[in-house]
Write a protein that holds these residues in place. Structure first.
Motif, PDB file in Angstrom:
ATOM      1  N   TYR A 144     -11.713   1.769  -3.339  1.00 37.28           N
ATOM      2  CA  TYR A 144     -10.995   1.319  -3.438  1.00 37.28           C
ATOM      3  C   TYR A 144     -10.641   1.478  -1.602  1.00 37.28           C
ATOM      4  N   GLY A 145     -10.539   2.926  -1.093  1.00 35.46           N
ATOM      5  CA  GLY A 145     -10.512   3.391  -0.188  1.00 35.46           C
ATOM      6  C   GLY A 145      -9.552   3.858   0.032  1.00 35.46           C
ATOM      7  N   THR A 146      -8.782   4.487   1.377  1.00 39.37           N
ATOM      8  CA  THR A 146      -7.874   5.367   1.898  1.00 39.37           C
ATOM      9  C   THR A 146      -7.522   3.613   3.047  1.00 39.37           C
ATOM     10  N   ALA A 147      -7.667   4.263   3.816  1.00 40.04           N
ATOM     11  CA  ALA A 147      -7.471   2.724   4.634  1.00 40.04           C
ATOM     12  C   ALA A 147      -7.373   1.581   4.461  1.00 40.04           C
ATOM     13  N   LEU A 148      -8.609   1.576   3.917  1.00 40.28           N
ATOM     14  CA  LEU A 148      -9.068   0.455   3.407  1.00 40.28           C
ATOM     15  C   LEU A 148      -7.955  -0.747   1.822  1.00 40.28           C
ATOM     16  N   SER A 149      -7.532   1.003   1.780  1.00 39.72           N
ATOM     17  CA  SER A 149      -7.032   0.769  -0.156  1.00 39.72           C
ATOM     18  C   SER A 149      -5.189  -0.042   0.778  1.00 39.72           C
ATOM     19  N   ILE A 150      -5.382   0.889   1.677  1.00 41.08           N
ATOM     20  CA  ILE A 150      -3.562  -0.527   2.207  1.00 41.08           C
ATOM     21  C   ILE A 150      -4.715  -1.717   2.643  1.00 41.08           C
ATOM     22  N   LEU A 151      -4.678  -1.858   3.037  1.00 41.48           N
ATOM     23  CA  LEU A 151      -5.189  -3.035   3.389  1.00 41.48           C
ATOM     24  C   LEU A 151      -5.260  -4.403   2.310  1.00 41.48           C
ATOM     25  N   PHE A 152      -6.143  -3.745   1.836  1.00 35.18           N
ATOM     26  CA  PHE A 152      -6.418  -4.346   0.263  1.00 35.18           C
ATOM     27  C   PHE A 152      -5.360  -4.453  -1.229  1.00 35.18           C
ATOM     28  N   THR A 153      -3.925  -3.782  -0.747  1.00 32.15           N
ATOM     29  CA  THR A 153      -3.280  -3.400  -1.527  1.00 32.15           C
ATOM     30  C   THR A 153      -2.010  -4.597  -0.987  1.00 32.15           C
ATOM     31  N   ALA A 154      -2.154  -4.162   0.764  1.00 33.10           N
ATOM     32  CA  ALA A 154      -1.635  -5.326   1.709  1.00 33.10           C
ATOM     33  C   ALA A 154      -1.711  -6.589   1.408  1.00 33.10           C
ATOM     34  N   HIS A 155      -2.840  -7.167   1.139  1.00 26.23           N
ATOM     35  CA  HIS A 155      -3.985  -8.440   1.276  1.00 26.23           C
ATOM     36  C   HIS A 155      -3.309  -8.697  -0.005  1.00 26.23           C
ATOM     37  N   ASP A 156      -3.789  -7.764  -0.920  1.00 26.05           N
ATOM     38  CA  ASP A 156      -2.982  -8.505  -2.450  1.00 26.05           C
ATOM     39  C   ASP A 156      -1.629  -8.934  -2.744  1.00 26.05           C
ATOM     40  N   LEU A 157      -0.791  -8.291  -1.888  1.00 25.94           N
ATOM     41  CA  LEU A 157       0.594  -8.719  -1.932  1.00 25.94           C
ATOM     42  C   LEU A 157       1.057  -9.904  -1.224  1.00 25.94           C
ATOM     43  N   GLY A 158       0.245 -10.520  -0.704  1.00 24.65           N
ATOM     44  CA  GLY A 158       0.105 -11.659   0.004  1.00 24.65           C
ATOM     45  C   GLY A 158       0.414 -11.727   1.851  1.00 24.65           C
ATOM     46  N   GLY A 159       0.351 -10.275   2.001  1.00 23.46           N
ATOM     47  CA  GLY A 159      -0.100 -10.365   3.995  1.00 23.46           C
ATOM     48  C   GLY A 159      -1.329 -10.773   4.471  1.00 23.46           C
ATOM     49  N   ASN A 160      -0.600 -11.233   5.487  1.00 23.80           N
ATOM     50  CA  ASN A 160      -1.837 -12.637   6.105  1.00 23.80           C
ATOM     51  C   ASN A 160      -1.984 -12.175   7.784  1.00 23.80           C
ATOM     52  N   PHE A 161      -2.863 -11.245   7.174  1.00 25.10           N
ATOM     53  CA  PHE A 161      -3.139 -10.400   8.727  1.00 25.10           C
ATOM     54  C   PHE A 161      -5.054 -10.665   8.881  1.00 25.10           C
ATOM     55  N   THR A 162      -5.508 -10.234   9.965  1.00 22.53           N
ATOM     56  CA  THR A 162      -6.403  -9.945  10.234  1.00 22.53           C
ATOM     57  C   THR A 162      -6.826  -8.616  10.458  1.00 22.53           C
ATOM     58  N   VAL A 163      -8.156  -7.978   9.834  1.00 21.55           N
ATOM     59  CA  VAL A 163      -8.703  -7.016  10.061  1.00 21.55           C
ATOM     60  C   VAL A 163      -9.917  -6.927  11.898  1.00 21.55           C
ATOM     61  N   TYR A 164      -9.249  -6.379  12.332  1.00 24.88           N
ATOM     62  CA  TYR A 164     -10.012  -6.327  14.109  1.00 24.88           C
ATOM     63  C   TYR A 164     -11.357  -4.598  13.182  1.00 24.88           C
ATOM     64  N   VAL A 165     -12.210  -5.234  13.119  1.00 22.91           N
ATOM     65  CA  VAL A 165     -13.229  -3.955  12.954  1.00 22.91           C
ATOM     66  C   VAL A 165     -13.918  -3.520  13.659  1.00 22.91           C
ATOM     67  N   ASP A 166     -14.037  -2.518  14.111  1.00 19.55           N
ATOM     68  CA  ASP A 166     -14.329  -1.560  14.910  1.00 19.55           C
ATOM     69  C   ASP A 166     -16.035  -1.424  14.731  1.00 19.55           C
ATOM     70  N   GLU A 167     -16.927  -1.669  15.753  1.00 23.12           N
ATOM     71  CA  GLU A 167     -18.295  -1.742  14.833  1.00 23.12           C
ATOM     72  C   GLU A 167     -19.126  -0.421  14.757  1.00 23.12           C
ATOM     73  N   THR A 168     -18.179   0.996  15.541  1.00 19.43           N
ATOM     74  CA  THR A 168     -18.057   1.718  14.854  1.00 19.43           C
ATOM     75  C   THR A 168     -19.751   2.472  15.615  1.00 19.43           C
ATOM     76  N   ARG A 169     -19.853   2.417  17.096  1.00 20.09           N
ATOM     77  CA  ARG A 169     -21.458   3.163  17.337  1.00 20.09           C
ATOM     78  C   ARG A 169     -21.336   5.007  16.894  1.00 20.09           C
ATOM     79  N   PRO A 170     -22.098   5.981  16.746  1.00 21.36           N
ATOM     80  CA  PRO A 170     -23.769   4.998  17.037  1.00 21.36           C
ATOM     81  C   PRO A 170     -24.019   4.250  15.595  1.00 21.36           C
TER      82      PRO A 170
END
Ligand code: MRU
Length: 355
Positions: A172-198
């Motif tokens: 589940y994760g830490t930052a992503l746990s928050i995103l998963f939980t908010a999404h499961d609770l009906g949150g309607n958001f897009t996650v912009y994912v930094d590709e994270t070089r290198p």
């Protein structure tokens, strides 16, 4: 959440550690087996397992791997304890920044020192402790999700950096746990994912995890974050952490500090999500956090081919430190720390009555 267990112990005290080889994702979901303590060290060093909580759990099981072949009939408790100390010292050299690694090794060595003088009991106690660290992480990650979800429930967009998902933890994760939980609770958001070089933990791992969970995902290059913010696409930034000093300064994947500066400029809240064992209250500030330097090849040959001139001089710090003043709140399993100060951290993290 990954479709397979990020880490799993197979068998009894003589068993071994299996983990998802994260260097092969997103194209191959493959499990690798660690049968020796050297295998575990290499898996951590090479980022087959990575993310602060996950390397702590791997190191705890690494101790169990180090003593799995001991003959309990002929090995004394002193010999076993000395082998555990040796393995802990060795595993501690794998990566320097995430404090969870050292925290977990400390839990393991304390547990074997406190167990009765019986080799079989000591070996059992060590495996129980490693499993407890693993299970506690699951519980903490889910609690972080519940505590943090209200912070982003009304956002239309959120940026995250690196991977602080199920692959970086037990599940589940830490930052992503928050995103998963908010999404499961009906949150309607897009996650912009930094590709994270290198090493592309964002594009290889986070985008993969979010998409598996059905969370709307948009991949961006790291240098697009300012533009995305200026367009009003995001109302929050949320990342994980590798070590948080007592004043709230936070080490996380290189690029996190820049994101926090950009968020402040655009008046966007910047949230950090981390379990209590990511705090290092012995450190006064982020200046004392050791920053891992990695192989230049990760930058010069990172995309499967050479992308820089031969013999170019390279600087490759794997982490940076975001000053506490740029962090709106830190979400932990115990609750939300805001504002982020030495006093508010002390209240929530140093109080042994809060779990
Ligand atoms: O080098 P990595 O991939 O181990 O870096 C990981 C991160 O920076 C994560 O954001 C951090 O460990 C938090 S994971 C819950």
């Amino acid at each position: 959440m990954p479709a397979a267990e990020t880490l799993s112990w197979i068998g009894n005290e003589a068993g071994h550690l299996d983990l998802i080889d994260q260097t092969r994702l997103p194209t191959e979901l493959v499990t690798t087996s660690c049968q020796t303590v050297e295998d575990v060290w290499q898996a951590i060093k090479q980022l087959k397992v990575r993310g602060a909580p996950a390397i702590g759990i791997a190191a705890a099981y690494g101790i169990c791997v180090a003593i799995r072949d001991l003959d309990v009939q002929t090995t004394s408790v002193d010999e076993l304890r000395s082998k555990v100390q040796q393995a802990a010292k060795y595993l501690a050299t794998s990566r320097p920044t995430a404090v969870n690694l050292f925290w977990a090794l400390n839990q393991m060595t304390e547990s074997v020192n406190q167990t009765a003088d019986d080799t079989t009991a000591c070996r059992k106690a060590l495996l129980s402790m490693a499993k407890r660290i693993h299970d506690d992480d699951r519980r903490m990650c889910h609690a972080i999700g519940s505590n943090g979800a209200p912070l982003i429930q009304s956002a239309a967009g959120v940026i995250t950096h690196c991977n602080a998902g199920g692959l970086a933890t037990s599940e589940y994760g830490t930052a992503l746990s928050i995103l998963f939980t908010a999404h499961d609770l009906g949150g309607n958001f897009t996650v912009y994912v930094d590709e994270t070089r290198p090493l592309l933990q964002g594009s290889r791992l986070t985008a993969w995890e979010l998409m598996q969970h059905g969370v709307p995902t948009k991949l961006i290059c790291d240098n697009m974050a300012a533009h995305v913010m200026s367009q009003g696409f995001v109302q929050a930034v949320i990342t994980g952490a590798d070590r948080i000093a007592s004043n709230g300064d936070t080490a996380n994947k290189i690029g996190t500090y820049g994101l926090a500066v950009l968020a402040r400029h655009h008046d966007i809240p910047f949230y950090v999500a981390a379990p209590s064992n990511t705090f290092d209250l012995a450190l006064e500030s982020g200046n004392e956090i050791p920053i891992e330097q990695r192989d230049p090849v990760e930058i010069t040959n990172g995309m499967g081919r050479q992308t820089a001139p031969d013999d170019v001089s390279v600087y490759n710090p794997a982490f940076d430190v975001t000053p506490a003043e740029l962090i709106t709140a830190i979400v932990t399993e115990r609750g939300v720390i805001a504002p982020v100060t030495q006093a508010t951290i002390q209240d929530l993290i140093a109080d042994p009555s809060i779990t």
